[in-house]
Design a protein around this motif. Sequence first.
Motif, PDB file in Angstrom:
ATOM      1  N   GLU A  52       0.821  -1.210   0.000  1.00 33.18           N
ATOM      2  CA  GLU A  52       0.000   0.000   0.000  1.00 33.18           C
ATOM      3  C   GLU A  52       0.858   1.264   0.000  1.00 33.18           C
ATOM      4  O   GLU A  52       0.566   2.249   0.671  1.00 33.18           O
ATOM      5  N   CYS A  58     -13.040   1.478  -8.834  1.00 33.18           N
ATOM      6  CA  CYS A  58     -12.574   0.986  -7.532  1.00 33.18           C
ATOM      7  C   CYS A  58     -11.661  -0.215  -7.720  1.00 33.18           C
ATOM      8  O   CYS A  58     -11.926  -1.085  -8.558  1.00 33.18           O
ATOM      9  N   TYR A  59     -10.595  -0.258  -6.944  1.00 33.03           N
ATOM     10  CA  TYR A  59      -9.690  -1.410  -6.998  1.00 33.03           C
ATOM     11  C   TYR A  59      -9.633  -2.118  -5.649  1.00 33.03           C
ATOM     12  O   TYR A  59      -9.777  -3.316  -5.557  1.00 33.03           O
ATOM     13  N   GLN A  60      -9.426  -1.371  -4.601  1.00 33.02           N
ATOM     14  CA  GLN A  60      -9.374  -1.950  -3.262  1.00 33.02           C
ATOM     15  C   GLN A  60     -10.065  -1.015  -2.279  1.00 33.02           C
ATOM     16  O   GLN A  60      -9.491   0.021  -1.918  1.00 33.02           O
ATOM     17  N   PRO A  61     -11.308  -1.365  -1.905  1.00 29.92           N
ATOM     18  CA  PRO A  61     -12.102  -2.542  -2.299  1.00 29.92           C
ATOM     19  C   PRO A  61     -12.624  -2.440  -3.727  1.00 29.92           C
ATOM     20  O   PRO A  61     -12.600  -1.365  -4.322  1.00 29.92           O
ATOM     21  N   ARG A  95      -6.372   2.536  -4.136  1.00 29.54           N
ATOM     22  CA  ARG A  95      -7.802   2.589  -3.865  1.00 29.54           C
ATOM     23  C   ARG A  95      -8.586   2.490  -5.169  1.00 29.54           C
ATOM     24  O   ARG A  95      -9.654   1.890  -5.229  1.00 29.54           O
ATOM     25  N   MET A  96      -8.032   3.105  -6.217  1.00 33.85           N
ATOM     26  CA  MET A  96      -8.680   3.080  -7.530  1.00 33.85           C
ATOM     27  C   MET A  96      -7.667   2.756  -8.612  1.00 33.85           C
ATOM     28  O   MET A  96      -6.468   3.029  -8.472  1.00 33.85           O
ATOM     29  N   CYS A 109     -15.519   2.086  -2.994  1.00 35.45           N
ATOM     30  CA  CYS A 109     -14.305   2.766  -2.498  1.00 35.45           C
ATOM     31  C   CYS A 109     -14.605   4.252  -2.260  1.00 35.45           C
ATOM     32  O   CYS A 109     -15.451   4.848  -2.918  1.00 35.45           O
ATOM     33  N   THR A 125     -15.582  -2.530  -4.846  1.00 34.08           N
ATOM     34  CA  THR A 125     -16.767  -1.688  -4.965  1.00 34.08           C
ATOM     35  C   THR A 125     -16.861  -0.805  -3.726  1.00 34.08           C
ATOM     36  O   THR A 125     -16.346  -1.138  -2.658  1.00 34.08           O
ATOM     37  N   GLN A 175      -0.581   4.976  -1.119  1.00 31.15           N
ATOM     38  CA  GLN A 175      -1.307   5.824  -0.175  1.00 31.15           C
ATOM     39  C   GLN A 175      -0.519   6.100   1.100  1.00 31.15           C
ATOM     40  O   GLN A 175      -1.025   6.785   2.002  1.00 31.15           O
ATOM     41  N   THR A 201     -13.938   7.928  -2.729  1.00 29.55           N
ATOM     42  CA  THR A 201     -13.270   8.763  -3.727  1.00 29.55           C
ATOM     43  C   THR A 201     -13.043  10.194  -3.249  1.00 29.55           C
ATOM     44  O   THR A 201     -12.378  10.966  -3.946  1.00 29.55           O
TER      45      THR A 201
END
Length: 221
Positions: A52, A151-154, A145-146, A158, A156, A55, A160
């Motif tokens: 991660e 959305c990537y993680q999660p 995150r995207m 996420c 759906t 971020q 923004t």
Amino acid sequence: IMTPERTKQTAKVLMRIEQPYYKHNGGQIEFGPDGFLYIGSGDGGWEGDPLEAGQNLNTWLGKMLRIDVDRRDPGLEYAIPSDNPFVGRKDARAEIWAYGLREPWRFSFDRATGDLWIGDVGQNAWEEVDVARAGVGGLNFGWNRMEGLHCYQPATGCVTLGLVLPVAEYGHGQRCSITGGVVYRGPAFPALQGYYLFADYCSGEIMAGPLRPLREITPFP
């Protein structure tokens, strides 16, 4: 030709960015219109950015860094510009200019506006073009995150809020990996004036943002 021996005699190491994996290590440095050196750093890998890093403001990975190579701060081989967005924060690296990037393989500055254009290589589904307006730092482009506008993680739902979404994206298929380019400001092709020109590694296409192969632009000499 710079031989290894000659390089050892003349090169000066400014900073070292440790890489946890062999993928997503970035690939470009460039001086901006402000005279500072910008460094595109990938998230360091592996698939999905398991650390991660994108971020995490405590690492240089997954970032656009900005340093002053004409001066030195104590303990460093460079200086940190005083207007870098995270200067003075204990929970962030002061060299960071922007974050939330996966693999900013190529970036450039619009020579007319000074805007920073980034071709950020995607994971398995979406490639994206990100833009930071001239002089604007501290932007979060969303990875991991995207991925692009998705959305990537999660996968759906996420969050923004606070993210700067890409100005263009495209999915995989015949295309697979963006190679960022430049905003055209030359006199030879008026039809391309102000377009962002970039390429895809798999298809071999050169496109003009947002997402138009050159053959589709008319009139085109």
